[in-house]
Design an enzyme around this catalytic site. Sequence first.
Site, PDB file in Angstrom:
ATOM      1  N   GLY A 120     -28.587   8.625 -16.670  1.00  0.00           N
ATOM      2  CA  GLY A 120     -29.405   7.582 -17.821  1.00  0.00           C
ATOM      3  C   GLY A 120     -29.950   6.770 -16.556  1.00  0.00           C
ATOM      4  O   GLY A 120     -30.584   5.681 -17.003  1.00  0.00           O
ATOM      5  N   CYS A 121     -29.849   7.283 -15.887  1.00  0.00           N
ATOM      6  CA  CYS A 121     -30.644   6.321 -14.081  1.00  0.00           C
ATOM      7  C   CYS A 121     -31.267   6.703 -12.940  1.00  0.00           C
ATOM      8  O   CYS A 121     -30.714   7.903 -12.862  1.00  0.00           O
ATOM      9  CB  CYS A 121     -29.269   5.141 -13.531  1.00  0.00           C
ATOM     10  SG  CYS A 121     -29.509   4.442 -11.810  1.00  0.00           S
TER      11      CYS A 121
END
Length: 279
Positions: A120-121
């Site tokens: 997610g990053c």
Amino acid sequence: MPVPGESQPPSAPGGVARRIQRRHGEVAETVIDQVAEEVPVAMLYNGRAFAVMMATPCDLEDFALGFSLGEGLIAHAGDLLDVDVHTRVEGIELAMTVSADAAGARFRDESVRELPGRGGCGLCGTRELENLLHSPAPIANATRFDAGALRRALAALARHQPLNAATGATHAAAWADAEGRIHRVREDVGRHNALDKLIGAMTRAGDDPAAGMLLISSRASYEMVVKAARAGIGFIAAVSAPTALAIELARGANLCLVGFARADGYNVYTFPERLRASP
């Protein structure tokens, strides 16, 4: 684990079958479920490690190209000379060979991402604050689109997400033309990875990034806008919200940014004049 000899539905690319217990009230049943794969994918440039991304292990050549372009490690697709995919016990290595004058051939050791880039990053592992903000150049030829075309693309998006339909665990990045027809989609557990894969696929196919719309099934974070603008994409429609920084960067990049995008409505955060009302 799957049960030997038990009938199993075919897995979508990037998905695997697992035996689970499903409960409805007091009723429990054992079924075979589809879950999304997530594995470490190491990015190596000319033999040197740059980053480890947590990703869905499909469309890896597209991922290699899109990631390299988005990170500024190559300037053009031709700078990526070769990609070797090596499956290891610990995960997957994408061993890339880039031209000698490409940034990926001469990055400094202190610029290497020391931490893995989680699904997610897109910024995990960046060492210095000045490495975070890379204001993209403004889009030169911004295209206007019909609101009806955007609605048609949004209405069709779910049908182009087979892995998410099977697992419920992946994001998608899709490319639609000016009529709202979706031409390319890439899925991944990480929204940044899905966009990298899509940009890689578009670059390989020779798509004109200014001629269509980018649809993303996630929020529009800072890095999603930067990746799109670097690729020359002038229109983003995100299913979720944008961040304040993403809005400012989109405005500076001459990029039309739409958020909370649904077939029946959306918010236009920058350059609303580029989305014409349907007749």
